[in-house]
Design an enzyme around this catalytic site. Sequence first.
Site, PDB file in Angstrom:
ATOM      1  N   CYS A 284       0.654  -1.448   0.150  1.00  0.00           N
ATOM      2  CA  CYS A 284      -0.048  -0.038  -0.084  1.00  0.00           C
ATOM      3  C   CYS A 284       0.682   1.338   0.026  1.00  0.00           C
ATOM      4  CB  CYS A 284      -0.826  -0.023   0.985  1.00  0.00           C
ATOM      5  SG  CYS A 284      -2.533   1.007   0.889  1.00  0.00           S
TER       6      CYS A 284
ATOM      7  N   HIS B 142      -3.726  -5.127   0.327  1.00  0.00           N
ATOM      8  CA  HIS B 142      -3.169  -5.525   1.477  1.00  0.00           C
ATOM      9  C   HIS B 142      -3.257  -7.159   1.585  1.00  0.00           C
ATOM     10  CE1 HIS B 142      -2.800  -1.688   3.861  1.00  0.00           C
ATOM     11  NE2 HIS B 142      -3.853  -1.435   3.109  1.00  0.00           N
TER      12      HIS B 142
ATOM     13  N   GLU C 173      -1.740  -9.201   3.382  1.00  0.00           N
ATOM     14  CA  GLU C 173      -1.524  -9.630   4.734  1.00  0.00           C
ATOM     15  C   GLU C 173      -2.824 -10.069   5.358  1.00  0.00           C
ATOM     16  OE1 GLU C 173      -1.133  -6.398   3.901  1.00  0.00           O
ATOM     17  OE2 GLU C 173      -1.436  -5.000   5.593  1.00  0.00           O
TER      18      GLU C 173
HETATM   19  N1  GLN Z   1      -1.960   6.599   2.736  1.00  0.00           N
HETATM   20  C1  GLN Z   1      -2.204   5.953   1.579  1.00  0.00           C
HETATM   21  C2  GLN Z   1      -3.562   5.980   0.660  1.00  0.00           C
HETATM   22  O1  GLN Z   1      -4.506   6.376   1.477  1.00  0.00           O
HETATM   23  C3  GLN Z   1      -1.657   4.405   1.581  1.00  0.00           C
HETATM   24  C4  GLN Z   1      -2.687   3.607   2.762  1.00  0.00           C
HETATM   25  C5  GLN Z   1      -2.307   2.494   3.023  1.00  0.00           C
HETATM   26  O2  GLN Z   1      -1.182   2.239   3.143  1.00  0.00           O
HETATM   27  N2  GLN Z   1      -3.211   1.738   3.967  1.00  0.00           N
HETATM   28  O3  GLN Z   1      -3.546   5.908  -0.268  1.00  0.00           O
END
Ligand code: GLN
Length: 533
Positions: A382, A508, A510
């Site tokens: 992410c 994600h 995970e």
């Molecule tokens: N801050 C980033 C976004 O909102 C990544 C979010 C995250 O790592 N879950 O796109």
Amino acid sequence: MAKHIFVTGGVTSSLGKGIIAASLAKLLQSRGLKVTIQKLDPYINVDPGTLNPYEHGECYVTEDGAETDLDLGHYERFLNTPTSQANNVTTGKIYQTVIEKERAGAYLGKTVQVIPHITDEIKRRVTLVEKGHNFDIVITEIGGTVGDIESLPYLEALRQLRREVGKENCVVIHLTLIPYLKAAKELKTKPTQHSVKELLQAGIQPDILVCRTEYPLPKDLREKLSLFCNVDEKSVIEAIDAKTIYDVPLLMLKEKLDKTVLKKLNIKNTTEPDLQTWKEFLGKLKNPTKEVTIGLVGKYNELQDAYKSIYESFIHAGAVNECRVKVIPIHSETLEKGDIAPKLKNIDGILVAPGFGERGIAGKLEAIRYVRENNIPFFGICLGMQCAVVEFCKNVLGLTNANSTEVDPETKDPVIDLMPEQKKITSKGGTMRLGAYRCKLIKNSISYKAYGKSDISERHRHRYEFNNAYLDQIEAAGLMATGKNIESGLVEVIELRDHPFFLGVQYHPELKSTVENPHPLFVSFIEAALQNK
Ligand code: GLN
């Protein structure tokens, strides 16, 4: 109708109600029963999505896009079945529903009160999770500690529900602490007695006591607890500190927690527990033949719970590879100044963690530059993936101002940016791109090889996206978009050409790793780190 098991906690928080609930669920599932677990959280936030990870650890996202408590992660990792919106209830959600109904006139003429309106809504939510699933058993974990002002309406709802459905359909397990006093060399039962009294005041006699302890509970102590807390002796269950949370189902099996529960619920004719796969996993976990060291670069490193699912995914992926994964937390802010090489010495692979906001970004970019240039396996999740794109644009494409508009809203080169539909949104709760989205992987990419297929679906939680206006330039220089959302064209996976393992994912992974299904990307990352060793 499903039978209910409630898990309450006493004496202190952090006793591991979630792990006990998940372990019991695993045992019942292994006997052929259909089980789900839900969490009732007494705080007033509608969901934990707006909480800082320092407050409440990781925010766990379900397939259907709910931002939930991290205990739901344990439920999924243990049971290998997905949870949903319905599996996490908060006081915020309860009050929101009741107040909306009041405004709509549903209670016209009546005073709206905690009893019966709030407790009715709690009971409705508790049974909502069953809808359309025909579960045999629903386990409900009540967050917080008995005696908290906030959890009173939940205990009252539990008392009412139990009265309505009868004791043989609703069992209460109270998890408590038996402290060891070093000076006296004794385990003490008094805090548990007090905590049970507290439950009795709310009209609830627990059926089973699960006692967290550092030392085995001797027979006389079990007898004492049984006498003073009014539970039968077989219902005093020892929960001794375990080396790994994955031992707890077997410890509970030894203590016959599953049998005791089934007897109280009058459920007969289940099969004997089949825990073959679980035991094989534990065997591999405990007998590693090799070891790798992974640097986890993040900014919430003071608190392991902030990256709970990532740590657990490493445990699953390590077991598959019969490899002990030593995860070294590296605070990204410490990488901002000075020579980075000594700080990353002896590290076989780097994972750059998800996150929000500007703090710690510079250190993440430094770490990525180092692993890119030195052929060290890299896995970005992410924000970690977004940072990899920014780093590449700055240092390889020479776009020195390249940035994410989250970090620099005025940047000339917004290589990570908001989509038009996100720009319109001002409200913060539940407004990110959340939950499962499909993605298509390019054949022969690292990710394709890991999954062994090109059609995948993964969970999301972010606002910002790879800016496709830069895609051609970026790919021409060697950072390839190897996975995309077919409908929207959004880039989901990036991989660096001519690097042994450089992988960034917008989603994600995970959140989907379980004991029985370790996540393929974590498994491949560990393999790559092993090769790099
Ligand atoms: N801050 C980033 C976004 O909102 C990544 C979010 C995250 O790592 N879950 O796109």
